[in-house]
Design a protein around this motif. Structure first.
Motif, PDB file in Angstrom:
ATOM      1  N   THR A   1       8.328  10.729  14.070  1.00  0.00           N
ATOM      2  CA  THR A   1       7.143  10.140  13.444  1.00  0.00           C
ATOM      3  C   THR A   1       7.557   9.111  12.388  1.00  0.00           C
ATOM      4  OG1 THR A   1       6.258  12.394  13.529  1.00  0.00           O
ATOM      5  CG2 THR A   1       4.936  10.716  12.336  1.00  0.00           C
ATOM      6  N   ALA A   2       6.874   7.964  12.378  1.00  0.00           N
ATOM      7  CA  ALA A   2       7.093   6.969  11.331  1.00  0.00           C
ATOM      8  C   ALA A   2       5.960   7.082  10.314  1.00  0.00           C
ATOM      9  CB  ALA A   2       7.137   5.570  11.922  1.00  0.00           C
ATOM     10  N   VAL A   3       6.308   7.255   9.031  1.00  0.00           N
ATOM     11  CA  VAL A   3       5.290   7.359   7.977  1.00  0.00           C
ATOM     12  C   VAL A   3       5.415   6.132   7.071  1.00  0.00           C
ATOM     13  CG1 VAL A   3       4.426   8.746   6.050  1.00  0.00           C
ATOM     14  CG2 VAL A   3       5.502   9.875   8.036  1.00  0.00           C
ATOM     15  N   PRO A   4       4.361   5.307   7.004  1.00  0.00           N
ATOM     16  CA  PRO A   4       4.434   4.121   6.133  1.00  0.00           C
ATOM     17  C   PRO A   4       4.584   4.518   4.662  1.00  0.00           C
ATOM     18  CG  PRO A   4       2.561   3.982   7.638  1.00  0.00           C
ATOM     19  CD  PRO A   4       3.074   5.378   7.736  1.00  0.00           C
ATOM     20  N   VAL A   5       5.509   3.876   3.970  1.00  0.00           N
ATOM     21  CA  VAL A   5       5.730   4.146   2.547  1.00  0.00           C
ATOM     22  C   VAL A   5       5.301   2.951   1.692  1.00  0.00           C
ATOM     23  CG1 VAL A   5       7.495   4.667   0.793  1.00  0.00           C
ATOM     24  CG2 VAL A   5       7.630   5.719   3.056  1.00  0.00           C
ATOM     25  N   ILE A   6       5.645   1.758   2.163  1.00  0.00           N
ATOM     26  CA  ILE A   6       5.237   0.558   1.424  1.00  0.00           C
ATOM     27  C   ILE A   6       4.697  -0.483   2.395  1.00  0.00           C
ATOM     28  CG2 ILE A   6       6.009  -1.365  -0.040  1.00  0.00           C
ATOM     29  CD1 ILE A   6       8.078   0.478  -1.278  1.00  0.00           C
ATOM     30  N   ARG A   7       3.495  -0.989   2.044  1.00  0.00           N
ATOM     31  CA  ARG A   7       2.898  -2.141   2.738  1.00  0.00           C
ATOM     32  C   ARG A   7       2.331  -3.070   1.664  1.00  0.00           C
ATOM     33  NH1 ARG A   7       5.026   0.021   6.282  1.00  0.00           N
ATOM     34  NH2 ARG A   7       4.340   0.519   8.397  1.00  0.00           N
ATOM     35  N   ASN A   8       2.538  -4.360   1.798  1.00  0.00           N
ATOM     36  CA  ASN A   8       2.001  -5.315   0.813  1.00  0.00           C
ATOM     37  C   ASN A   8       2.345  -4.914  -0.612  1.00  0.00           C
ATOM     38  OD1 ASN A   8       0.648  -6.874   2.821  1.00  0.00           O
ATOM     39  ND2 ASN A   8      -0.913  -5.276   2.872  1.00  0.00           N
TER      40      ASN A   8
ATOM     41  N   LEU B   1       7.960  -7.240   3.054  1.00  0.00           N
ATOM     42  CA  LEU B   1       8.797  -6.096   3.437  1.00  0.00           C
ATOM     43  C   LEU B   1       7.931  -4.874   3.758  1.00  0.00           C
ATOM     44  CD1 LEU B   1      11.801  -5.081   3.660  1.00  0.00           C
ATOM     45  CD2 LEU B   1      11.388  -4.008   1.428  1.00  0.00           C
ATOM     46  N   GLU B   2       8.212  -4.256   4.910  1.00  0.00           N
ATOM     47  CA  GLU B   2       7.539  -3.001   5.275  1.00  0.00           C
ATOM     48  C   GLU B   2       8.578  -1.905   5.261  1.00  0.00           C
ATOM     49  OE1 GLU B   2       5.542  -3.490   9.016  1.00  0.00           O
ATOM     50  OE2 GLU B   2       3.996  -4.790   8.115  1.00  0.00           O
ATOM     51  N   VAL B   3       8.241  -0.809   4.592  1.00  0.00           N
ATOM     52  CA  VAL B   3       9.170   0.321   4.539  1.00  0.00           C
ATOM     53  C   VAL B   3       8.487   1.548   5.130  1.00  0.00           C
ATOM     54  CG1 VAL B   3      10.633   1.744   3.063  1.00  0.00           C
ATOM     55  CG2 VAL B   3      10.146  -0.638   2.403  1.00  0.00           C
ATOM     56  N   ASP B   4       9.185   2.186   6.070  1.00  0.00           N
ATOM     57  CA  ASP B   4       8.702   3.436   6.663  1.00  0.00           C
ATOM     58  C   ASP B   4       9.766   4.493   6.491  1.00  0.00           C
ATOM     59  OD1 ASP B   4       6.428   2.196   7.741  1.00  0.00           O
ATOM     60  OD2 ASP B   4       7.542   1.596   9.546  1.00  0.00           O
ATOM     61  N   VAL B   5       9.343   5.758   6.404  1.00  0.00           N
ATOM     62  CA  VAL B   5      10.344   6.805   6.610  1.00  0.00           C
ATOM     63  C   VAL B   5      10.151   7.369   8.004  1.00  0.00           C
ATOM     64  CG1 VAL B   5      10.796   7.420   4.219  1.00  0.00           C
ATOM     65  CG2 VAL B   5       8.914   8.534   5.421  1.00  0.00           C
ATOM     66  N   LEU B   6      11.269   7.731   8.622  1.00  0.00           N
ATOM     67  CA  LEU B   6      11.255   8.298   9.967  1.00  0.00           C
ATOM     68  C   LEU B   6      11.569   9.788   9.837  1.00  0.00           C
ATOM     69  CD1 LEU B   6      13.394   5.489  11.685  1.00  0.00           C
ATOM     70  CD2 LEU B   6      10.897   5.577  11.362  1.00  0.00           C
TER      71      LEU B   6
ATOM     72  N   ALA C   1      16.497   2.161  -3.111  1.00  0.00           N
ATOM     73  CA  ALA C   1      15.516   2.297  -4.183  1.00  0.00           C
ATOM     74  C   ALA C   1      14.222   1.601  -3.802  1.00  0.00           C
ATOM     75  CB  ALA C   1      16.070   1.707  -5.479  1.00  0.00           C
ATOM     76  N   LEU C   2      13.107   2.275  -4.092  1.00  0.00           N
ATOM     77  CA  LEU C   2      11.791   1.754  -3.728  1.00  0.00           C
ATOM     78  C   LEU C   2      11.003   1.411  -4.985  1.00  0.00           C
ATOM     79  CD1 LEU C   2      10.986   4.357  -0.914  1.00  0.00           C
ATOM     80  CD2 LEU C   2      11.979   2.062  -0.686  1.00  0.00           C
ATOM     81  N   VAL C   3      10.447   0.197  -4.976  1.00  0.00           N
ATOM     82  CA  VAL C   3       9.677  -0.302  -6.116  1.00  0.00           C
ATOM     83  C   VAL C   3       8.430  -0.965  -5.548  1.00  0.00           C
ATOM     84  CG1 VAL C   3       9.676  -1.904  -8.082  1.00  0.00           C
ATOM     85  CG2 VAL C   3      11.805  -0.743  -7.419  1.00  0.00           C
ATOM     86  N   THR C   4       7.300  -0.826  -6.227  1.00  0.00           N
ATOM     87  CA  THR C   4       6.055  -1.409  -5.714  1.00  0.00           C
ATOM     88  C   THR C   4       5.514  -2.473  -6.662  1.00  0.00           C
ATOM     89  OG1 THR C   4       4.878   0.422  -6.708  1.00  0.00           O
ATOM     90  CG2 THR C   4       5.430   0.619  -4.369  1.00  0.00           C
ATOM     91  N   GLY C   5       4.394  -3.051  -6.248  1.00  0.00           N
ATOM     92  CA  GLY C   5       3.847  -4.216  -6.953  1.00  0.00           C
ATOM     93  C   GLY C   5       3.317  -3.939  -8.342  1.00  0.00           C
ATOM     94  N   ASP C   6       3.072  -2.661  -8.675  1.00  0.00           N
ATOM     95  CA  ASP C   6       2.578  -2.372 -10.026  1.00  0.00           C
ATOM     96  C   ASP C   6       3.714  -2.340 -11.051  1.00  0.00           C
ATOM     97  OD1 ASP C   6       3.684  -0.211  -8.876  1.00  0.00           O
ATOM     98  OD2 ASP C   6       2.015   1.171  -9.237  1.00  0.00           O
ATOM     99  N   SER C   7       4.913  -2.649 -10.610  1.00  0.00           N
ATOM    100  CA  SER C   7       6.047  -2.720 -11.543  1.00  0.00           C
ATOM    101  C   SER C   7       5.761  -3.722 -12.659  1.00  0.00           C
ATOM    102  CB  SER C   7       7.302  -3.145 -10.783  1.00  0.00           C
ATOM    103  OG  SER C   7       8.212  -3.776 -11.668  1.00  0.00           O
TER     104      SER C   7
ATOM    105  N   ALA D   1      12.013  -5.110 -10.161  1.00  0.00           N
ATOM    106  CA  ALA D   1      10.890  -5.939  -9.724  1.00  0.00           C
ATOM    107  C   ALA D   1      10.503  -5.568  -8.299  1.00  0.00           C
ATOM    108  CB  ALA D   1      11.266  -7.415  -9.784  1.00  0.00           C
ATOM    109  N   THR D   2      11.481  -5.097  -7.556  1.00  0.00           N
ATOM    110  CA  THR D   2      11.241  -4.940  -6.126  1.00  0.00           C
ATOM    111  C   THR D   2      12.271  -3.984  -5.514  1.00  0.00           C
ATOM    112  OG1 THR D   2      10.805  -6.235  -4.137  1.00  0.00           O
ATOM    113  CG2 THR D   2      12.688  -6.915  -5.477  1.00  0.00           C
ATOM    114  N   CYS D   3      12.036  -3.642  -4.227  1.00  0.00           N
ATOM    115  CA  CYS D   3      12.936  -2.705  -3.546  1.00  0.00           C
ATOM    116  C   CYS D   3      14.358  -3.245  -3.519  1.00  0.00           C
ATOM    117  CB  CYS D   3      12.485  -2.516  -2.101  1.00  0.00           C
ATOM    118  SG  CYS D   3      10.901  -1.683  -1.986  1.00  0.00           S
ATOM    119  N   HIS D   4      15.330  -2.346  -3.660  1.00  0.00           N
ATOM    120  CA  HIS D   4      16.719  -2.782  -3.555  1.00  0.00           C
ATOM    121  C   HIS D   4      17.595  -1.722  -2.910  1.00  0.00           C
ATOM    122  CE1 HIS D   4      16.378  -0.843  -7.529  1.00  0.00           C
ATOM    123  NE2 HIS D   4      17.597  -0.405  -7.301  1.00  0.00           N
ATOM    124  N   ILE D   5      18.783  -2.177  -2.575  1.00  0.00           N
ATOM    125  CA  ILE D   5      19.788  -1.357  -1.902  1.00  0.00           C
ATOM    126  C   ILE D   5      21.098  -1.642  -2.609  1.00  0.00           C
ATOM    127  CG2 ILE D   5      21.076  -1.126   0.287  1.00  0.00           C
ATOM    128  CD1 ILE D   5      18.525  -1.766   1.797  1.00  0.00           C
TER     129      ILE D   5
END
Lengths: 396, 395
Positions: free
Chosen positions: A383-390, A373-378, A310-316, A334-338
């Motif tokens: 190709t690596a596509v950034p999904v979450i930074r900062n 935490l940096e999250v990319d999809v591959l 699960a992906l969650v960003t700072g505007d939560s 509040a934040t990304c989880h697994i």
């Protein structure tokens, strides 16, 4: 807002938007016995929404503690006949559960192995089937209590906790229902953007974390609201800030460090770290509570494979509240989880795959997100596509 | 003694002497959310007594109020499948129920007719069968809480209420278990003396009261110390100070005035008065709450006939605390009482007499006091005094 009208507004939002109770439906309310103010408000709101009957079944951690401490072994996993009937009756109806354990460390001094075994297995199976077939419109919500406030703030300031919870629930908006609809639409767009990329895997990098998890081709990214088989839209968790999917449980390599404590079965697990190989958790470390996790992984088949990303960003709203709630319902938003344990059959286009979807009798979320935490999809072509930074969403 | 110790000892006595939980039995504990401390102690003590599983069920009268206020008509009498399964599951097992209403007038402003109709007939049928076949070893006890204490004492002094309840429970005795056994023996001896007298009727006389009620030849007088069909001894109510029987529901003539308020379905009935003709209640008067009683009598079949006569004397522990508990479990043991509604199948050794009342309700109301005189009328016309000045007259 005065506390009474806030409570009624909260219950109305949960009944109307969360479980979306339909006229003529029965409503099953599952509160802790320490949550009776909210349970009663939910019963009132449900009848006002046209419920034909409201069933309220209070749970009590002290009763559970007595069973674990003083009961025979057979009691631990026993599913009483009436309780099975209760859960089966939820099919086609609505369910509302409350969280916010009034005594989160009540079971802390008990034998971790015995605590882990204390699961009514047949009840869990019934619920899993209902979740898989999507026959119940349900919603889990928080119920502020003094003890919960004590844990969160170090003092039993339940009013302050209510303010935080009301903020997470968007009750400060002039029209909370409209604000929720807009929010749910925004999360849906994130899911659609991820689906459009058709990623093959997801990669997490951060302090103590370097994990790559495979994704399944026909698994979709879901968010906030879903629909029952009968077409009733509901929001299973309130608050909700996540987009999530079920990964390929055969593909996970690397290490992951939890960034927040995890409240589990009456104990607090701190500093949790997993090592995964070929999809399985092969090592568990923690500062406290490692036994409880090891007990679960050893006892419950396939609990050692992943079931959710699960992906969650700072505007939560939960993240913005700046509060650690010691409650998965809030903290996972509040934040990304697994999660380790069972995956969700409903995330697939068409039939779930014969292999890759994890089947287990538990599902435990742990938090991995944070500023580092940096999250990319591959993608399939590498190709690596950034999904979450900062803590910010990177996809359009 | 700290309250936590007291609650634990209280629960232990209820589990061991009251329900007499047997190793391997399942135990069903029913309480209100406000009784959680006691429900938890009963659960612990049940597991300590060897229970295989404890089912703890909390009934919340606020949820009931929501149903009465906002629910559809169909909800009022609905008996969910799971509740039927739950209730049936008690057969062969043990049951502990707690009373002590934290908000006794919670339903007082609701429509009395609707409150009177809100009744789960199918659940009551299952319980009635369990009573009849005597398949559940059960015990009802009080659970002190601030709301109840406020009603009883005028202030929410729970500790004081605990003291009173503990006195009624004989927890002040050195050996409460032995004290209970002696007490039950004394009540059983009274029951035997009265049964052996073979009275044809009882006659009650007092202010506003002049009532004759017929008795059934095969009905016995006994205490609340019972044995299940499987041979497990239990005490159905703690405290208990009464001996009781089931009367002939076809024979009751005269008037009877209740001497204490009656807490019923969330309302208080004060100054209740009944007039009887040919065994039936033909008139109901009350200072407050008459509607609830009238609706019950009109809605539930045969509630307008008598189901129980119970005799209590002045040495009752409950009576001696000189406290009105606003709770039938306690107040019915302070003084003589009568119940309208269901008769008691277990008052008979064999099949119940056809004169026993069959109904889905059973409501006790208090009629005793210093001025009440109770006589047994024998078949040959002899009058035998049973109670004068709250003192037992038979040896």
């Amino acid at each position: 807002m005065n506390p009474d009208s806030r409570l009624e507004k909260y219950a109305e939002l949960v009944v109307g938007l969360g479980a979306n109770v339909q006229p003529g439906q029965e409503v099953f309310i599952l509160p802790n016995v320490g949550h009776r103010d909210l349970a009663r408000a939910l019963a009132r709101a449900s009848y006002k929404a046209g419920a034909s009957y409201v069933h309220t079944l209070y749970g009590d951690s002290h009763i559970r503690k007595a069973m674990i401490e003083l009961g025979p072994d057979e009691a631990l996993s026993h599913s009483p006949e009436w309780l099975k009937t209760f859960f089966k009756s939820m099919d086609g109806n609505a369910m509302i559960a409350t969280t916010g354990d009034p005594e989160p460390e009540l079971l802390g001094d008990l034998d971790g192995e015995r605590v882990a075994r204390a699961i009514p297995l047949e009840i869990v199976q019934i619920r899993m089937q209902q979740i898989g077939e999507n026959t119940v419109a349900w919603c889990g919500v928080g119920a502020p209590t003094e003890a919960w406030a004590q844990q969160v703030f170090g003092e039993p300031d339940v009013e302050k906790l209510w303010e935080k919870v009301a903020f997470c629930m968007r009750l400060d908006e002039p029209d909370p229902v409209a604000a929720w609809r807009e929010h749910l639409a925004r999360l849906r767009e994130r899911g659609a953007a991820l689906d459009a990329l058709k990623p093959d895997a997801i990669r997490y990098r951060g302090p103590g974390t370097d994990l790559t998890v495979g994704l399944l081709p026909n698994a979709r990214w879901f968010s906030g609201s879903g629909f029952t088989k009968a077409g009733i839209e509901y929001v299973a968790n309130m608050p909700t800030e996540e987009v999530f999917t079920t990964p390929d449980c055969r593909r996970a390599e690397g290490t992951i460090r939890s960034t927040m404590p995890l409240a589990l079965a009456g104990q607090i697990v701190r500093g949790l770290e997993f090592t995964l190989k070929d999809g399985r958790i092969v090592n568990v470390e923690a500062e406290t509570g490692a036994d409880l996790i090891r007990g679960q992984l050893a006892t419950l088949e396939n609990a050692d494979r992943l079931g959710e990303l699960a992906l969650v960003t700072g505007d939560s709203r939960v993240g913005q509240s700046g509060t650690f709630f010691y409650d998965t319902l809030f903290d996972e938003n509040a934040t990304c989880h697994i999660a380790y344990g069972f995956g969700f059959p409903f995330v697939f286009d068409g039939e779930p795959p014969a292999e890759g979807l994890n089947v287990a009798q538990t599902h435990v979320d742990f938090m991995v997100g944070g500023p580092d935490l940096e999250v990319d999809v591959l993608l399939a072509d590498g190709t690596a596509v950034p999904v979450i930074r900062n803590e910010e969403w990177q996809l359009a | 003694m700290t309250p936590a110790d007291l609650i634990e000892r209280y629960a232990e006595l209820a589990v061991r002497i009251g329900a007499n939980v047997q190793p391997g039995q399942e135990v069903f504990v029913y309480g209100m959310p406000e009784h959680a401390d006691l429900v938890r102690a009963l659960t612990r003590q049940s597991y300590r007594a060897g229970a295989s599983y404890v089912h703890a069920i909390y009934n919340d009268q606020h949820v009931r109020r929501a149903m009465l206020e906002f629910g559809p008509d169909s909800a009022l009498t609905y008996a969910p499948e799971w509740q039927k399964t739950l209730t049936s599951g008690m057969t062969g097992n043990a049951l502990l129920g707690t009373t002590g209403n934290p908000e006794p007038e919670l339903l007082a402003d609701l429509d009395g007719e609707r409150v009177g109709r809100a009744f789960q007939v199918e659940i009551a049928e299952i319980r009635r069968k369990q009573h009849y076949e005597n398949t559940v070893n059960w015990c009802g006890i009080g659970a002190p809480n601030p709301g109840w204490a406020k009603q009883v004492l005028g202030e929410p002094d729970v500790e004081r209420l605990w003291e009173l309840v503990a006195t009624c429970f004989r927890l002040d005795e050195d050996d409460p278990v032995a004290a209970w056994e002696a007490h039950l023996d004394r009540l059983d001896a009274r029951g035997k003396a009265l049964t052996d007298l073979r009275p044809d009727a009882l006659h009650y006389r007092g202010p506003g009261t002049d009532l004759t009620v017929g008795l059934l030849p095969s009905a016995k007088w006994g205490s609340a110390g019972f044995k299940t069909a499987g041979g497990i001894r239990y005490v159905a109510n703690m405290p208990t100070e009464e001996i009781f029987t089931t009367p002939d529901s076809r024979r009751a003539e005269g008037t009877i005035r209740s001497t204490m308020p009656l807490s019923l379905a969330g309302q208080l009935i004060r100054g209740l008065e009944f007039t009887f003709e040919d065994g039936r209640i033909v008139n109901v008067d009350a200072e407050s709450g008459a509607d609830i009683v009238r609706t019950q009598l009109a809605t539930v079949e045969n509630t307008d006939r008598l189901g129980e006569l119970a005799l209590v004397t002045g040495e009752s522990r409950v009576g001696q605390t000189k406290t009105l508990y606003y709770n039938t479990l306690f107040d019915e043991n302070a003084t003589c009482h009568i119940a309208y509604g269901a008769g008691l199948e277990y008052a008979f050794d064999g099949e119940p007499d056809e004169g026993m009342n069959v109904s889905n309700l059973h409501v006790d109301f208090m009629v005793g006091g210093p001025e009440l005189e109770v006589d047994a009328l024998l078949a040959d016309g002899t009058v035998v005094p049973l109670i004068r000045d709250e003192v037992w007259q038979l040896t």
